[in-house]
Motif scaffolding. Structure first.
Motif, short mmCIF file in Angstrom:
data_model
loop_
_atom_site.label_atom_id
_atom_site.label_comp_id
_atom_site.label_asym_id
_atom_site.label_seq_id
_atom_site.Cartn_x
_atom_site.Cartn_y
_atom_site.Cartn_z
N ASP A 271 0.82 -1.63 0.06
CA ASP A 271 -0.24 -0.15 -0.37
C ASP A 271 1.18 1.42 -0.33
O ASP A 271 1.72 1.56 0.62
N PRO A 272 0.60 2.42 -0.72
CA PRO A 272 1.18 3.27 -0.62
C PRO A 272 0.96 4.55 1.06
O PRO A 272 -0.77 4.14 1.28
N LEU A 273 2.01 5.22 1.19
CA LEU A 273 1.54 5.27 2.47
C LEU A 273 -0.32 6.54 2.87
O LEU A 273 -0.62 6.43 3.68
N THR A 274 -0.09 6.79 1.26
CA THR A 274 -1.61 7.66 1.53
C THR A 274 -2.82 7.07 1.38
O THR A 274 -3.21 7.46 2.53
N ASP A 275 -2.64 5.73 0.81
CA ASP A 275 -4.15 4.89 1.57
C ASP A 275 -3.20 4.12 2.89
O ASP A 275 -4.65 3.91 3.53
N VAL A 276 -2.22 3.92 3.60
CA VAL A 276 -1.95 3.53 4.80
C VAL A 276 -2.86 4.69 5.76
O VAL A 276 -3.37 4.27 6.45
N ILE A 277 -2.14 6.00 5.46
CA ILE A 277 -3.33 6.95 6.40
C ILE A 277 -4.05 7.02 6.38
O ILE A 277 -5.18 7.04 6.97
N ALA A 278 -4.62 7.05 4.83
CA ALA A 278 -6.61 6.85 4.84
C ALA A 278 -7.29 6.08 5.61
O ALA A 278 -7.78 5.70 6.00
N LYS A 279 -6.50 4.56 5.72
CA LYS A 279 -6.58 3.38 6.43
C LYS A 279 -6.69 3.36 7.59
O LYS A 279 -7.89 3.29 8.53
N LEU A 280 -5.96 3.74 7.90
CA LEU A 280 -5.85 3.90 9.74
C LEU A 280 -6.89 4.94 10.55
O LEU A 280 -6.65 4.94 11.81
N THR A 281 -6.77 5.84 9.14
CA THR A 281 -7.66 7.55 10.10
C THR A 281 -8.87 7.05 10.00
O THR A 281 -9.75 6.95 11.05
N GLN A 282 -9.56 5.91 9.09
CA GLN A 282 -11.28 5.24 9.46
C GLN A 282 -10.94 4.83 10.66
O GLN A 282 -12.30 4.60 10.38
N ASP A 283 -10.29 3.23 10.55
CA ASP A 283 -9.14 2.30 12.06
C ASP A 283 -9.83 3.24 13.00
O ASP A 283 -10.57 3.09 13.96
N THR B 282 -12.77 2.75 15.57
CA THR B 282 -12.63 2.59 16.96
C THR B 282 -13.14 3.88 17.93
O THR B 282 -13.48 2.74 19.10
N LEU B 283 -12.24 4.77 17.97
CA LEU B 283 -14.02 5.80 18.99
C LEU B 283 -15.29 5.45 19.32
O LEU B 283 -15.35 5.73 20.01
N ALA B 284 -15.62 6.09 17.41
CA ALA B 284 -16.80 6.31 17.67
C ALA B 284 -17.66 4.27 18.91
O ALA B 284 -18.07 5.19 19.57
N ASP B 285 -17.02 2.99 18.49
CA ASP B 285 -17.07 2.04 18.70
C ASP B 285 -17.05 1.80 20.22
O ASP B 285 -17.73 1.63 20.75
N THR B 286 -16.24 2.16 20.79
CA THR B 286 -16.22 2.66 22.29
C THR B 286 -16.81 3.39 23.42
O THR B 286 -17.43 3.52 23.72
N ALA B 287 -17.00 4.79 22.27
CA ALA B 287 -18.01 5.86 23.21
C ALA B 287 -19.56 4.75 23.31
O ALA B 287 -20.14 5.14 23.84
N THR C 112 -11.96 -2.31 19.50
CA THR C 112 -10.57 -2.10 18.60
C THR C 112 -10.73 -2.46 17.12
O THR C 112 -11.19 -3.54 17.19
N ALA C 113 -9.85 -2.22 16.28
CA ALA C 113 -10.26 -2.28 15.41
C ALA C 113 -9.82 -4.45 14.95
O ALA C 113 -8.91 -4.53 15.61
N ARG C 114 -9.90 -5.01 13.48
CA ARG C 114 -9.44 -5.89 13.46
C ARG C 114 -8.22 -5.58 13.73
O ARG C 114 -7.32 -4.82 12.67
N GLU C 115 -6.79 -7.02 14.27
CA GLU C 115 -5.97 -7.56 14.02
C GLU C 115 -5.84 -8.04 12.32
O GLU C 115 -6.15 -8.45 11.63
N SER C 116 -4.95 -6.99 11.83
CA SER C 116 -3.86 -7.47 10.73
C SER C 116 -2.04 -8.32 10.90
O SER C 116 -1.51 -7.27 12.41
N SER D 246 -6.26 -1.19 20.77
CA SER D 246 -6.66 -1.25 21.57
C SER D 246 -6.04 0.26 22.02
O SER D 246 -6.60 0.27 23.63
N ARG D 247 -4.39 0.64 21.68
CA ARG D 247 -3.85 1.67 22.88
C ARG D 247 -5.47 3.24 22.42
O ARG D 247 -5.28 3.98 23.29
N THR D 248 -5.30 3.22 20.97
CA THR D 248 -6.51 4.29 21.08
C THR D 248 -7.49 4.44 21.50
O THR D 248 -8.17 5.30 22.48
N SER D 249 -7.98 3.42 21.86
CA SER D 249 -9.60 3.25 22.89
C SER D 249 -9.14 3.39 24.05
O SER D 249 -9.84 3.91 24.89
#
Length: 315
Positions: free
Chosen positions: A119-131, A135-140, A258-262, A271-274
């Motif tokens: 994955d290019p870094l642009t996609d990595v950033i987009a995917k991580l941001t979405q995850d 994760t934050l919304a699910d935890t809340a 937590t987001a899906r582990e890969s 998990s740290r984020t939540s």
């Protein structure tokens, strides 16, 4: 101090408040599946993973149809629905229909694509941001407010607060302890399991012990929490597994998502984020309850740090 965690402490955990929690919102269904799947039977996992992966298709199925699609039984489908927080299969079906509608309109994301090695870094950033956002919304959405309020009340009046965590969770424990120190509370984070236990046995009623463990079964975190529990301290578990061993020694349980582990995204990352969201909620709640003393203490710490980093007259 190795214990058999199937044996409950002599102290009885207080019964939870007598109210039925609301079923998860449709958008939180996938997060609920990720959280509960490890404690499900294999047949229940098949049902849960199927409905999360294809909410539109499963919403059109009867309980018999979903049982046939997943190679399970109607009873398994109903048990899975209840374990996910729905009173019955009908309620799960309605949630699936709602989730499918949200995904079709773009209001809820489809299952997040795993990060690939090319994955290019642009996609990595987009995917991580979405995850991270999900994760934050699910935890809340999954937090039991009554449990958060009870934990905040205990912390605000505590003589001393100990926080336990190892690995990535130790960073979260240190963050909470540092924040509490800055508003004038006595707080310590313990990553060393031996020091954690020796400190835990000094706790008494009026003290608070907080264990942070995503898996809910980290022995080095469970042992000091059990010791604190047995000595009368109020205990709190911040965990992604509400049915994990750690909860049998917790007066209050705060569940994280937590987001899906890969392969390139270990569970410790999401998990740290939540966990950070939960401990920030605790900190703000305590600061609000203790504002008359917290605000001056926080100003003093700001001033001390500003003075330390200001240019000095060097001779």
């Amino acid at each position: 101090m190795k214990e058999n965690f199937s044996r409950r402490s002599d102290r009885v955990r207080p019964a939870p408040a007598q109210h039925r929690p609301a079923p998860p919102e449709p958008g939180a269904l996938a997060a609920k599946v990720r959280t509960m799947a490890p404690s499900m039977t294999r047949s229940m996992q098949r049902v849960a993973e199927t409905v999360a992966a294809d909410p539109a298709g499963c919403a059109a199925l009867t309980v018999t149809g979903l049982a046939e699609r997943t190679g399970t039984s109607e009873a398994t489908v109903v048990r899975t629905a209840r374990m996910l927080g729905y009173p019955g299969y009908r309620d799960l079906r309605l949630a699936l229909a709602g989730l499918a509608a949200q995904q079709a309109s773009g209001a809820a994301p489809a299952i997040t694509t795993d990060i690939s090695v090319d994955d290019p870094l642009t996609d990595v950033i987009a995917k991580l941001t979405q995850d991270e956002r999900q994760t934050l919304a699910d935890t809340a959405g999954a937090l039991d407010i009554s449990q958060v309020e009870a934990a905040v009340s205990a912390m605000a009046s505590a003589r001393r607060i100990d926080v336990y965590g190892v690995g990535a969770s130790s960073l979260v424990a240190q963050d909470l302890a540092q924040k509490l120190l800055r508003i004038g509370l006595v707080a310590h984070a313990h990553a060393d399991p031996h020091l954690a236990v020796t400190n835990a046995v000094q706790l008494r009623a009026g003290d608070v012990a907080i264990a942070i463990t995503h898996s809910g079964r980290t022995v080095d975190v469970i042992e000091p929490l059990q010791a604190a529990f047995d000595h009368g301290a109020t205990t709190v578990a911040v965990t992604g597994r509400p049915d994990g061993e750690v909860t049998q020694y917790a007066d209050h349980v705060l569940t994280t998502s937590t987001a899906r582990e890969s392969e390139l995204r270990p569970a410790a990352m999401s998990s740290r984020t939540s966990q950070l969201l939960v401990i920030d909620c605790l900190f703000i709640g305590v600061a609000q309850r203790t504002y008359e003393t917290a605000a001056p203490a926080l100003r003093s710490s700001y001033e001390a740090l500003a003075h330390r980093h200001s240019p000095r007259d060097v001779r």
